[in-house]
Write an enzyme that holds these catalytic residues in place. Structure first.
Site, mmCIF file in Angstrom:
data_model
loop_
_atom_site.group_PDB
_atom_site.id
_atom_site.type_symbol
_atom_site.label_atom_id
_atom_site.label_comp_id
_atom_site.label_asym_id
_atom_site.label_seq_id
_atom_site.Cartn_x
_atom_site.Cartn_y
_atom_site.Cartn_z
ATOM 1 N N ASP A 109 18.822 59.044 108.220
ATOM 2 C CA ASP A 109 17.656 58.259 108.641
ATOM 3 C C ASP A 109 17.949 56.761 108.662
ATOM 4 O OD1 ASP A 109 17.743 57.764 105.888
ATOM 5 O OD2 ASP A 109 15.707 58.459 105.482
ATOM 6 N N TYR B 71 27.414 50.783 106.663
ATOM 7 C CA TYR B 71 27.418 52.253 106.668
ATOM 8 C C TYR B 71 26.542 52.783 107.803
ATOM 9 C CZ TYR B 71 25.499 56.850 105.433
ATOM 10 O OH TYR B 71 25.040 58.143 105.483
ATOM 11 N N LYS C 220 27.285 55.105 111.233
ATOM 12 C CA LYS C 220 26.624 56.387 111.497
ATOM 13 C C LYS C 220 25.864 56.311 112.837
ATOM 14 C CE LYS C 220 26.428 59.582 109.260
ATOM 15 N NZ LYS C 220 27.323 60.781 109.165
#
Ligand code: NAD
Ligand code: DAU
Length: 330
Positions: free
Chosen positions: A122, A146, A150
């Site tokens: 999410d 990060y 993603k």
């Protein structure tokens, strides 16, 4: 589906998913895992060995990935560097594993036509507003290294579906908790601090909100998307358990029968997203998935018991993790 390839299957969620897959099918499972510091090989040891194989290798290495994809009926791609604080300290392995690794998997499935499910987070949607819940139409707005890797990986998957017609789905999930999670992460760190007689350590004022789901429910949802998800679709997975970090710390203090004020406030994470909240309506209504661990307090209590029973697993790394946090004032 006879042969399943699970990248990152020796990690926290990957290992729980492998257990789910072996228990809910007759499939043979090959785990491809680099066995980084985050891997938890013991989690695989108790699973039926006759249907499980571990290949140690890098998901960004096409020479390793290609032959494994050649003989797989489906690939579930969990392999990633997953911890925000590590990404802030050194983003380099995140780019290599999360971006180049996903590219490598995509090129292999493009060649073979193999079904792919890509596991995302999410965090790709960035920080939610005070009353906002992410949906499948939320814009991508990653705000930390990060999450950016993603999000980049998700964009690669979407582009490979659109341009090459690969058979892929994506899921973006909320924060997981449960067995085998590394003690660097929030809930295991606080549980093991409490076992050691230390207070929970909260970044900033502890007001950030996270949306918690038990890892077994995430695994079941991924399994269902793999089986029934529509090609090219993204499914948001969450159990609608949004709490401040302070609330979670207080729940843990209560489980340990400690003073609710026994908290330590430490240096905040740079660029810390204040809130994540995931609306799982699509995966619930379209695929009929529903979480089974619906009482967070009892889920946390079971998790505390699990960490008490598995001290021999986490104890050897606890001091090193705490030393790294201490060096950052956390
Ligand atoms: P983890 O860090 O516990 O495990 C990652 C696994 O990937 C480890 O076993 C590690 O050895 C392996 N790995 C790392 N680099 C590799 C490489 N180059 N080649 C092969 N294997 C490699 O992570 P996790 O928490 O289990 O997360 C798994 C996936 O789920 C990740 O893609 C993560 O982004 C996603 N996710 C995690 C959460 C969460 O709350 N933990 C929530 C949503 C999504
Ligand atoms: O939202 C999904 C994401 O959840 C996954 O994609 C990531 O892989 C996973 O690590 C997790 O990211 P977070 O950064 O939200 O998780 P973490 O466990 O690191 O921290 C949870 C919250 O707790 C966050 O607001 C930071 C805070 N925190 C964390 C630690 C380790 C503290 O207050 N104290 C701590 O000691």
């Amino acid at each position: 589906m006879e042969r399943l390839l699970v990248t990152g299957g020796a990690g926290f969620i990957g290992a729980n998913f492998v257990a789910h897959a072996l228990a809910h099918s007759e499939a043979r499972v090959t785990v491809l895992d680099k066995l980084t510091y985050a891997a938890t090989r013991e989690a695989l040891d108790s699973l039926p060995g006759d249907r499980l194989e571990l290949v140690v290798g890098d998901v960004a290495d096409a020479g390793v990935v290609g032959p494994l994809v050649d003989v797989a009926d489906a690939v579930v791609h969990f392999a990633a560097e997953s911890h925000n604080d590590n990404a802030l300290a050194d983003p380099s392995p995140f780019v290599s594993t999360n971006l180049v690794g996903t590219f490598t998997v995509l090129e292999a499935v493009r060649r073979t036509g193999t079904r792919l499910h890509h596991v995302s987070t999410d965090e790709v949607y960035g920080e939610a507003a005070a009353d906002e819940w992410f949906t499948e139409s939320s814009s991508y707005a990653p705000s930390n290294p990060y999450a950016a890797t993603k999000a980049g990986a998700d964009h690669l998957v979407r582009a490979w579906v659109h341009s090459y017609g690969i058979d892929a789905t994506i899921s973006t999930c909320a924060n997981n908790y449960g067995p085998w999670q590394h003690v660097e992460k929030f809930i295991p760190r606080q549980i093991t601090n409490l076992i050691d007689g230390q207070p929970p350590k909260l970044y900033g004022a502890g007001r950030q909100q996270r949306d918690w789901i038990h890892v077994a429910d995430h695994s079941a949802a991924v399994w269902q998307v793999l089986a029934e998800g529509r090609v090219g679709e993204t499914y948001l997975i969450g159990a609608e358990e949004v709490h401040t970090n302070l609330e979670i710390a207080r729940m843990l203090l209560e489980i340990f029968e400690r003073d609710p004020g026994e908290l330590e406030f430490v240096a905040d994470r740079p660029g810390h997203d204040q809130r994540y909240a995931t609306d799982p309506t699509k995966v619930r209504t379209e695929l009929g998935w529903t979480p089974t661990h619906t009482d967070l307090s009892s889920g946390l209590a079971a998790c505390v018991d699990w960490y008490r029973e598995h001290e021999s697993w986490w104890r050897p790394v606890k001091a090193g993790v705490e030393a790294r946090y201490a060096a950052r004032g956390q």
